[in-house]
Design an enzyme around this catalytic site. Structure first.
Site, PDB file in Angstrom:
ATOM      1  N   GLY A  71      26.878 -26.453   1.528  1.00 17.29           N
ATOM      2  CA  GLY A  71      27.327 -27.665   2.176  1.00 17.29           C
ATOM      3  C   GLY A  71      26.721 -27.840   3.554  1.00 17.29           C
TER       4      GLY A  71
ATOM      5  N   VAL B  71      19.134 -22.569   3.189  1.00 18.46           N
ATOM      6  CA  VAL B  71      19.002 -21.254   3.828  1.00 18.46           C
ATOM      7  C   VAL B  71      17.655 -20.676   3.424  1.00 18.46           C
ATOM      8  CG1 VAL B  71      19.984 -18.951   4.108  1.00 18.46           C
ATOM      9  CG2 VAL B  71      21.490 -20.900   3.734  1.00 18.46           C
TER      10      VAL B  71
ATOM     11  N   ASP C  52      38.014 -20.643   4.211  1.00 22.64           N
ATOM     12  CA  ASP C  52      37.083 -20.953   3.120  1.00 22.64           C
ATOM     13  C   ASP C  52      36.557 -19.666   2.473  1.00 22.64           C
ATOM     14  OD1 ASP C  52      35.786 -22.693   1.415  1.00 22.64           O
ATOM     15  OD2 ASP C  52      34.042 -22.957   2.711  1.00 22.64           O
TER      16      ASP C  52
END
Length: 815
Positions: free
Chosen positions: A507, A511, A622
């Site tokens: 999100g 990377v 999260d």
């Protein structure tokens, strides 16, 4: 009569082939051997490799293991050259080996006043015992070589002051004691491997009696149907031993010439099978490659001499005995002078880092430049290497041999100019003999470099100031000394954000894998302009994780905020995220129960740290499988703190109008009312724990007719007494049943409907580490397990933003 004749002949001077005993009037020489009564082990002379050296040793009997496998050697230091004229016999109450000159070269060296029936017997467990009648005088189990056999001991006797330890062979053809030893550290109740009996480089961790294993040796959990381990400590002795559950199992542990401990079992269809090895990487073995050599896992060979050096012993090197290391090919110049060829000594910069064996610094001074430091070393005939720190202007010089050490510092190793090769062109340097033309060109180039460097310095300084200004404007003070990377260095590291370097996308954005100077591998997280998380989440993560330091939290190395780019630089995790292993049928087999339990414990420790022990009290909000990264040894690291919330020191809960997170991991009070606390993370941990044990995604149960969640499915099986069916089928054959069932129980406690019914992370860790006798609280029906208790979310009027599986979606909220 004939049989009686042969019997008398055997008893006259030498033993009969196949007997298990040597008595006072018998001896053993040549090809003669004794075999234990049950046909397990054999003792006699053996030849080591192609050396024409012979030793008295013990090996598995050929009917059990056809390949001669030596497990014990008597005369390790002094071999014999003629086994037929040498003999092993009892002399003056001891077992003594006489060489071809009839000189004793090895003996048991015990004193006994008893003269009754001195004899030696080879037992079926591989123990060679010297006895006076039934009285034990000496046994080979007290003097092991490189092999640890079942029923033997490794440890220390406080009464006799005798230590039982394993010592590697010198090389594959020489059983003389090598540099590596496995021994007990009684102060920590752990086993350690040492190089030269001095430098420790590996440990098993302490003995955990409740879990019946050493804390850092998870491999002890895997073959639980094969081994029975036992650690004993009292005022008289401390030792570790093990036995085998099956009489037909053949297994041994060795201190290998590679400096690694190996556990092997014999398979009649496939030879010796390696069960586990520690340390896993050859290059983690201290001193393996010796002086002036570097280690590389691949390609072979493992060890290579530095430029300008060669093996001290080519014979040993070919036998994979690198302990003598390397020596210079060419003699060094004494002082800062040039040789007859017009060249002075040169230096090799070692990015792999080296440190001296005895860390003996000759001199420590403060200089203006690295060139000054080099000159100091050149002017010292004994200087082997130097190190320079630009930040402190410290110049350190070393003498003596230099040894590879990943924990050392970057040094410059001295080598003869004639042997020096340019690492980029691989062409011999010419030294300091220069022509006028070259000098003129060099001067011109130097002037241009100074001018260009001035502008580059101003540009870099300006960009760094811009980054600090951007951080301050966002409320993030760079008080953590966090490195600030330039956008240019990031582009170089990622090859301009090449697709080939891309590791994945979440999100936050993509990377990438990057390579910084000195070949440091990093993970570079780039905020996508399309990301729903945005600048606020970026700054939140930067502010939080920069102040967190724990072995189970991913480490932030630096950041870059430049030219509308927002980038975070993390330590690189070669094994990616947990979900890539856990939910992939082809990968999940790499997660045996030992690794899974270690991952569960690591995540729990990381959560406990941010909840209770870190500088900031943090709620992650999260936690899920894709946010657990795995390092090279599969240790877990909690990542992605973009959604995290800071609590005041006395604050226990909070509310928000914007709910963020991932569907299936959110607690009911958070999903319905925006109410969150430490117990919200505990709920997420419970879901994650059940995923790790079962190997199933929580999301796959969303449309299930029976249960809407993984916890509901596990609860149904648990109530029916079928908890074992929750465990991933791929590990169900080899696992610790009580440990796995305890994890399921703890997971169900963590996903209770009411936050008050859930344990704290401190309690979770205590329950996970309990033994079979420790009782746990009863569980209740989990939250969201049926349509009835799930539907309350749909009736809530609160604005909720979450994802269905791995991708987290959020809206900005005040923090």
């Amino acid at each position: 009569m004939l049989s009686l004749f042969f019997l008398c002949l055997c008893l006259k001077s030498h033993i009969c082939f196949g007997a298990d005993t040597i008595t006072a009037n018998q001896s053993l020489s040549g090809d003669q051997t004794i075999v234990s009564a049950g046909g397990k082990f054999e003792l006699g002379f053996f030849e080591a490799g192609n050396t024409a050296n012979y030793y008295i040793g013990m090996w598995y009997y050929k009917k059990l293991v056809p390949d001669q496998t030596i497990v014990w050697v008597a005369n390790r230091v002094q071999p014999v050259s003629d086994r037929f004229s040498s003999e092993l016999r009892i002399s003056d109450g001891n077992l003594v080996l006489f060489n071809e000159s009839k000189t004793p070269i090895w003996a048991t060296n015990v004193s006994s006043s008893s003269a009754s029936f001195i004899h030696v017997v080879l037992l079926d467990n591989g123990n060679l015992a010297l006895r006076a009648g039934s009285l034990p005088l000496w046994q080979s189990f007290d003097q092991p070589a490189h092999t640890f056999l079942p029923e033997s001991k490794l440890g220390f006797n406080n009464v006799t002051k005798r230590t039982q330890l394993l010592t590697s062979w010198k090389n594959s053809e020489d059983p003389a004691p090598g540099p590596f030893s496995l021994e007990l550290d009684a102060t920590s109740n752990s086993f350690i491997i040492k190089w030269n009996r001095s430098q420790q480089y590996w440990t098993t961790g302490f003995w955990d009696q409740s879990r019946h294993r050493f804390s850092l040796l998870s491999e002890m959990l895997m073959p639980n149907h094969i081994f029975n381990f036992r650690y004993v400590t009292n005022e008289n002795e401390s030792y570790f031993t093990y036995s085998l559950y099956g009489a037909n199992i053949t297994s041994r542990l060795i201190m290998d010439v590679s400096g690694q401990v190996k556990q092997l079992s014999w398979l009649h269809t496939g030879g010796w099978k390696l069960l586990w090895i520690q340390p896993k990487n050859h290059c983690d073995v201290y001193g393996l490659c010796g002086a002036f050599s570097r280690c590389s896992e691949k390609p072979l060979p493992l060890c290579n001499c530095l430029n300008g050096y060669e093996p001290k012993s080519k014979v040993d090197w070919d036998l994979q005995d690198y302990s003598l290391g390397c020596s210079r090919k060419t003699r060094l110049q004494c002082g800062n002078v040039t040789g007859v060829d017009g060249m002075s000594d040169r230096f090799i910069e070692m990015s792999s880092r080296l440190s001296s064996e005895d860390i003996q610094i000759q001199n420590l001074t403060y200089v203006h430049s690295i060139e000054d430091c080099e000159s100091i070393c050149l002017n010292d005939c004994n200087c082997t290497a130097y190190g320079y720190s630009s930040s402190s202007s410290e110049c350190s010089t070393w003498k003596g041999d230099m040894w590879a050490d990943e924990n050392g510092r970057t040094l410059y190793i001295r080598t003869a100019a004639s042997d020096y090769k340019n690492p980029t062109s691989n062409v011999m340097l010419i030294g300091r003999k220069r022509t006028i033309v070259i000098a003129t060109v060099s001067a011109t180039a130097g002037l241009l470099t100074i001018v260009f460097g001035h502008f580059l310095w101003k540009n870099t300084l300006g960009k760094r100031s811009e980054t600090i200004k951007n951080l301050s404007a966002a409320g993030v003070e760079n008080d953590t000394e966090l490195p600030l990377y330039s956008l240019r260095s990031i582009l170089v590291a990622t090859n301009n954000f090449s697709e080939a370097n891309k590791l994945g996308e979440g999100g936050f954005g993509p990377v990438y894998k990057g390579i910084l100077p000195e070949n440091q591998e990093v993970a570079i997280k780039r905020l996508s302009k399309k990301s729903g998380q945005g600048q606020q989440e970026f700054m939140n993560e930067l502010k939080l994780i920069a102040k967190l330091q724990h072995t189970n939290l991913v480490r932030l190395l630096g950041c870059c905020i430049e030219a509308e780019e927002m980038i975070l630089v993390y330590e690189y995790m070669p094994n990616r995220s947990l979900d890539k292993f856990l939910f992939d049928p082809s990968e999940k087999t790499k997660l045996d129960w030992g690794r899974r339990f270690r991952i569960i414990e690591g995540i729990a420790q990381g959560l406990l740290y941010i909840h209770k022990y870190s500088r900031l009290r943090i709620i992650h909000r999260d936690l899920k499988a894709s946010n657990i990264l795995l390092d090279g040894t599969m240790n877990p690291k909690i990542s992605d703190f973009g959604m995290a919330k800071i609590f005041d020191i006395n604050q226990t809960e909070a509310n928000t109008n914007r709910v963020v997170g991932t569907y299936g991991y959110m607690s009911p009070e958070y999903a319905r009312y925006g109410h969150f606390s430490e117990k919200s993370d505990v709920f997420s941990f419970g879901v994650l724990l059940l995923e790790i044990v079962s190997g199933k995604k929580n999301a796959v149960f969303y449309r299930s007719e029976r249960s809407l969640t993984l916890a509901g499915w596990a609860w149904d099986l648990w109530n029916e007494g079928r908890g074992i069916e929750v465990i991933d089928a791929s590990i169900r054959e080899i696992f610790q049943a009580h440990e796995a069932l305890r994890c399921i129980h703890v997971g169900l406690l963590c996903v209770q409907e009411s936050a008050a019914d859930r344990p704290t992370m401190a309690s979770v860790i205590h329950m996970l580490q309990g033994n079979e006798a420790t009782s746990l609280p009863p569980t209740k029906e989990p939250a969201f397990s049926t349509q009835k208790n799930f539907s309350a979310i749909g009736s809530s009027q609160r604005s909720t933003n979450y994802s269905n599986n791995a991708l987290t979606i959020s809206l900005p909220e005040a923090r």
